[in-house]
Design an enzyme around this catalytic site. Structure first.
Site, PDB file in Angstrom:
ATOM      1  N   GLY A 166      64.043  84.253  -8.636  1.00  0.00           N
ATOM      2  CA  GLY A 166      62.934  85.107  -8.236  1.00  0.00           C
ATOM      3  C   GLY A 166      63.172  86.533  -8.682  1.00  0.00           C
ATOM      4  O   GLY A 166      63.939  86.802  -9.616  1.00  0.00           O
ATOM      5  N   CYS A 167      62.545  87.463  -7.987  1.00  0.00           N
ATOM      6  CA  CYS A 167      62.662  88.878  -8.327  1.00  0.00           C
ATOM      7  C   CYS A 167      64.125  89.307  -8.383  1.00  0.00           C
ATOM      8  O   CYS A 167      64.879  89.089  -7.435  1.00  0.00           O
ATOM      9  CB  CYS A 167      61.913  89.711  -7.291  1.00  0.00           C
ATOM     10  SG  CYS A 167      62.179  91.478  -7.446  1.00  0.00           S
ATOM     11  N   PHE A 168      64.519  89.934  -9.480  1.00  0.00           N
ATOM     12  CA  PHE A 168      65.931  90.288  -9.615  1.00  0.00           C
ATOM     13  C   PHE A 168      66.350  91.413  -8.675  1.00  0.00           C
ATOM     14  O   PHE A 168      67.536  91.611  -8.435  1.00  0.00           O
ATOM     15  CB  PHE A 168      66.344  90.584 -11.050  1.00  0.00           C
ATOM     16  CG  PHE A 168      65.454  91.482 -11.889  1.00  0.00           C
ATOM     17  CD1 PHE A 168      64.685  92.492 -11.333  1.00  0.00           C
ATOM     18  CD2 PHE A 168      65.412  91.304 -13.267  1.00  0.00           C
ATOM     19  CE1 PHE A 168      63.900  93.320 -12.118  1.00  0.00           C
ATOM     20  CE2 PHE A 168      64.623  92.120 -14.077  1.00  0.00           C
ATOM     21  CZ  PHE A 168      63.876  93.133 -13.495  1.00  0.00           C
ATOM     22  N   CYS A 212      65.918  91.307  -5.502  1.00  0.00           N
ATOM     23  CA  CYS A 212      66.477  90.575  -4.360  1.00  0.00           C
ATOM     24  C   CYS A 212      67.809  89.930  -4.707  1.00  0.00           C
ATOM     25  O   CYS A 212      68.779  90.035  -3.947  1.00  0.00           O
ATOM     26  CB  CYS A 212      65.501  89.486  -3.908  1.00  0.00           C
ATOM     27  SG  CYS A 212      63.953  90.097  -3.224  1.00  0.00           S
ATOM     28  N   ARG A 243      59.821  88.021  -2.737  1.00  0.00           N
ATOM     29  CA  ARG A 243      59.675  88.224  -4.234  1.00  0.00           C
ATOM     30  C   ARG A 243      60.862  87.587  -4.924  1.00  0.00           C
ATOM     31  O   ARG A 243      61.738  87.666  -4.408  1.00  0.00           O
ATOM     32  CB  ARG A 243      59.661  89.663  -4.612  1.00  0.00           C
ATOM     33  CG  ARG A 243      59.083  90.611  -5.596  1.00  0.00           C
ATOM     34  CD  ARG A 243      58.578  90.874  -6.732  1.00  0.00           C
ATOM     35  NE  ARG A 243      59.165  91.815  -7.682  1.00  0.00           N
ATOM     36  CZ  ARG A 243      59.263  91.649  -8.906  1.00  0.00           C
ATOM     37  NH1 ARG A 243      58.831  90.610  -9.411  1.00  0.00           N
ATOM     38  NH2 ARG A 243      59.795  92.534  -9.649  1.00  0.00           N
TER      39      ARG A 243
END
Length: 232
Positions: free
Chosen positions: A66-68, A70, A28
């Site tokens: 991407g997904c914050f 991560c 993600r």
């Protein structure tokens, strides 16, 4: 640039190599010294990590990878970074909600705003970590997460940071570090707002949650193995 050569080594690439293996398909340096230059000599000095010396000053850079959840999870582990905040930036709506950003209609990108001590870690080192732990070649996608909010981006607040990032991106392209073109956008930080409270420190607070365990945790482990000297 030694940092670029380091990225190539850590990604397992050579000048004429094939594409990076899909390491993140489901997701993600300058060497710092303890010496002060004339501009920092008058600053307050505090002894901090591993005998390194801090001036007490800080700088800020904002990154979209991407997904914050991560990205925040990784940079929370980095020495010299004093604060990590998940947020949204460079969209056209003021203070958007997470749901609005996920709709793709606000133009925002999920980012982490990093506050760091430049005497403990350089912007080049931060970018080195950034380009190892996310895929900068997939437009509007990181692994199975797709949408404009997941685009790769560097968002600067000073002309000095803009210049460092421009040089870094140019070197990545010149040395063909990635088989596919790097699509990371470089823009001035605009319309930033912090994400909702429940997003902050999400990995630290929910390590067993499915996405954290299977997507964020491997990125953290990769960082800790690859950049052991920079890990807290």
């Amino acid at each position: 640039m030694q940092i670029i050569n380091g990225i190539k080594q850590w990604l397992g690439l050579h000048d004429n190599s094939a594409a990076v293996a899909s390491t993140y398909a489901t997701n993600r340096s300058h060497t710092m010294t303890n010496q002060f230059n004339e501009s920092s000599a008058a600053s307050p000095v505090t002894h901090t990590i591993d005998g390194a010396v801090s001036s007490g000053k800080s700088e800020t850079i904002t990154l979209g990878g991407g997904c914050f959840w991560c990205t925040e999870a990784v940079f929370d582990q980095v020495k010299g970074i004093t604060d990590v905040e998940s947020g949204y930036c460079n969209g056209h709506v003021k203070n958007p909600s997470y749901e609005a950003v996920c709709s793709g209609n606000t133009g925002h990108v999920e980012v982490v705003k990093l506050v760091f001590d430049p005497l403990l870690i350089s912007l080049e080192q931060i970018l080195q970590i950034f380009f190892v732990v996310h895929d900068p070649t997939t437009p509007n996608r990181q692994g199975n997460d797709s949408g404009t909010q997941y685009r790769s981006g560097i968002y600067y607040s000073t002309p000095e940071h803009q210049a460092v990032a421009q040089a870094f991106l140019a070197e990545l392209a010149a040395k063909k570090v990635f088989y596919n073109p790097v699509v990371t956008e470089l823009k001035a930080l605009d319309n930033y707002s912090a994400a909702e409270a429940y997003h902050q420190d999400y990995f630290a607070n929910h390590p067993g949650q499915g996405y954290c365990a299977f997507v964020a945790a491997p990125k953290v482990e990769k960082f800790r193995k690859t950049f052991a000297a920079l890990a807290k």
